[in-house]
Structures are given as structure tokens and as C-alpha cells.
Motif scaffolding. Structure first.
Motif, mmCIF file in Angstrom:
data_model
loop_
_atom_site.group_PDB
_atom_site.id
_atom_site.type_symbol
_atom_site.label_atom_id
_atom_site.label_comp_id
_atom_site.label_asym_id
_atom_site.label_seq_id
_atom_site.Cartn_x
_atom_site.Cartn_y
_atom_site.Cartn_z
ATOM 1 N N SER A 86 0.804 -1.293 0.130
ATOM 2 C CA SER A 86 0.195 -0.165 -0.098
ATOM 3 C C SER A 86 0.801 1.180 0.269
ATOM 4 O O SER A 86 0.427 2.269 -0.694
ATOM 5 C CB SER A 86 -0.744 0.028 1.078
ATOM 6 N N LEU A 87 1.943 1.169 0.537
ATOM 7 C CA LEU A 87 2.862 2.216 0.732
ATOM 8 C C LEU A 87 3.437 2.670 -0.835
ATOM 9 O O LEU A 87 3.618 3.605 -1.201
ATOM 10 C CB LEU A 87 4.139 1.950 1.572
ATOM 11 N N ARG A 117 1.876 2.033 -3.567
ATOM 12 C CA ARG A 117 0.910 2.662 -4.493
ATOM 13 C C ARG A 117 0.963 4.028 -4.368
ATOM 14 O O ARG A 117 0.076 4.625 -5.365
ATOM 15 C CB ARG A 117 -0.204 1.984 -4.180
ATOM 16 N N ASN A 118 1.662 4.749 -3.634
ATOM 17 C CA ASN A 118 1.485 6.180 -3.398
ATOM 18 C C ASN A 118 1.824 6.912 -4.710
ATOM 19 O O ASN A 118 2.784 6.326 -5.617
ATOM 20 C CB ASN A 118 2.460 6.799 -2.448
ATOM 21 N N LYS A 119 1.354 7.852 -5.208
ATOM 22 C CA LYS A 119 1.153 8.297 -6.461
ATOM 23 C C LYS A 119 2.665 9.086 -6.735
ATOM 24 O O LYS A 119 3.265 8.689 -7.706
ATOM 25 C CB LYS A 119 0.359 9.709 -6.781
ATOM 26 N N SER A 120 3.413 9.606 -5.698
ATOM 27 C CA SER A 120 4.798 10.121 -6.070
ATOM 28 C C SER A 120 5.805 9.163 -6.198
ATOM 29 O O SER A 120 6.669 9.227 -6.708
ATOM 30 C CB SER A 120 4.965 10.894 -4.787
ATOM 31 N N LEU A 121 5.560 8.031 -5.466
ATOM 32 C CA LEU A 121 6.270 6.775 -5.580
ATOM 33 C C LEU A 121 6.175 6.094 -7.202
ATOM 34 O O LEU A 121 7.152 5.464 -7.546
ATOM 35 C CB LEU A 121 6.370 5.734 -4.326
ATOM 36 N N GLN A 122 5.014 6.170 -7.367
ATOM 37 C CA GLN A 122 4.550 5.438 -8.958
ATOM 38 C C GLN A 122 5.406 6.137 -9.774
ATOM 39 O O GLN A 122 5.903 5.583 -11.024
ATOM 40 C CB GLN A 122 3.098 5.114 -9.010
ATOM 41 N N ALA A 141 9.950 12.370 -3.195
ATOM 42 C CA ALA A 141 9.330 10.927 -3.011
ATOM 43 C C ALA A 141 10.496 10.235 -1.977
ATOM 44 O O ALA A 141 10.070 9.439 -1.551
ATOM 45 C CB ALA A 141 9.423 10.287 -4.536
ATOM 46 N N TYR A 161 9.623 10.804 1.378
ATOM 47 C CA TYR A 161 8.470 10.196 1.934
ATOM 48 C C TYR A 161 8.567 8.843 2.055
ATOM 49 O O TYR A 161 8.175 8.303 3.049
ATOM 50 C CB TYR A 161 7.244 10.408 0.734
ATOM 51 N N LEU A 162 9.371 8.011 1.245
ATOM 52 C CA LEU A 162 9.598 6.721 1.300
ATOM 53 C C LEU A 162 10.559 6.528 2.411
ATOM 54 O O LEU A 162 10.035 5.763 3.444
ATOM 55 C CB LEU A 162 10.261 6.536 0.090
ATOM 56 N N LYS A 205 8.391 6.933 5.987
ATOM 57 C CA LYS A 205 7.391 6.013 5.956
ATOM 58 C C LYS A 205 8.321 4.668 6.407
ATOM 59 O O LYS A 205 7.850 3.636 7.494
ATOM 60 C CB LYS A 205 6.604 5.426 4.999
#
Length: 135
Positions: free
Chosen positions: A67-68, A70-75, A99, A102-103, A106
Motif C-alpha cells: 500500500s505504501l 501505491r503512493n502516486k509520488s512513488l509510482q 518521493a 516520503y519513502l 514511512k
């Protein structure tokens, strides 16, 4: 003359009493040390139980990691995730700073076991990285 002098019996009783008192005091000290050791081991066991609850649930960790990712900035950074039986390998040839922040926020604040991590700065805004997370 064949009788034992009552003073010798009294002296023997006093010596036995002194030895008993010394043994009792040393036993009390050992008991206190054992109680302290028990408390420390009990705290350690509680910590280990809580860590096991946090890290041992493989399905929960895998689900939260998916689910982490699937974040838009990571995709948008085109990160590759290779899931295996006991680990996952994450890599990206070019990920932007936000990104990556953020990663990492988390992952570091979550209950993940990061076994290897390699990062290389490409520019002020971009970086590449490789990471392995085990469970």
C-alpha cells in the motif's frame, strides 16, 4: 572428667549462631540480586514480545509495504519492487527528493527490517537507490 564442660557447649552454640547469621545475610544478598535479575529479565522479555508482535507479522508488513508503494509520488519515480518469499528488493534509477523523503520517512518510522540500503546522489533533486527489506 569424662563430662563436657557446659562452657564449650555454649561457645559451640554461639559459633554456630554466628555462622548461621553470616549465611543468612549472604543468602539475603543473593536473593536481592536474583530479584533484580528477574526484574531485568522480565522487562527484556516484555520488550521482546512487543518487538515480535511488531516485526513477526509477515503478511501485515507485506500488505502495508504494497500500500505504501501505491503512493502516486512513488509510482511516478518508476520504482521497481521485487517481492520474494522472505524479502523485498526496492530500487529506482531516478527518484526525486520529495518521493525519497516520503519513502524513507514511512520505512524508518514503520516496523520494517531494512537489511541493506544503498543510495547515490545524481543531482540536487534526483537520486538512485537500492534497498532490501526482510521479514
Amino acid at each position: 572428667m569424662n563430662r563436657i564442660n557446659p562452657l564449650y557447649i555454649g561457645l559451640l552454640l554461639v559459633v554456630v549462631l554466628l555462622i548461621s547469621v553470616v549465611q543468612l545475610n549472604s543468602s539475603k544478598g543473593k536473593l536481592q540480586e536474583a530479584k533484580l535479575s528477574y526484574k531485568n529479565i522480565s522487562k527484556l522479555a516484555d520488550n521482546l514480545v512487543s518487538l515480535k508482535k511488531a516485526y513477526a507479522n509477515k503478511t501485515k508488513m507485506e500488505k502495508s509495504l504494497r500500500s505504501l508503494l501505491r503512493n502516486k509520488s512513488l509510482q511516478a519515480s518508476k520504482m521497481k519492487a521485487t517481492f520474494k518469499k522472505s524479502s523485498v528488493k526496492l530500487s529506482s534509477k531516478s527518484i526525486d527528493k520529495n518521493a525519497l523523503n516520503y519513502l524513507m520517512g514511512k520505512l524508518v518510522n514503520g516496523s520494517y527490517h531494512i537489511s541493506s540500503f544503498e543510495i547515490k546522489k545524481l543531482s540536487e533533486e534526483k537520486a538512485s537507490f537500492k534497498m532490501e527489506i526482510k521479514w
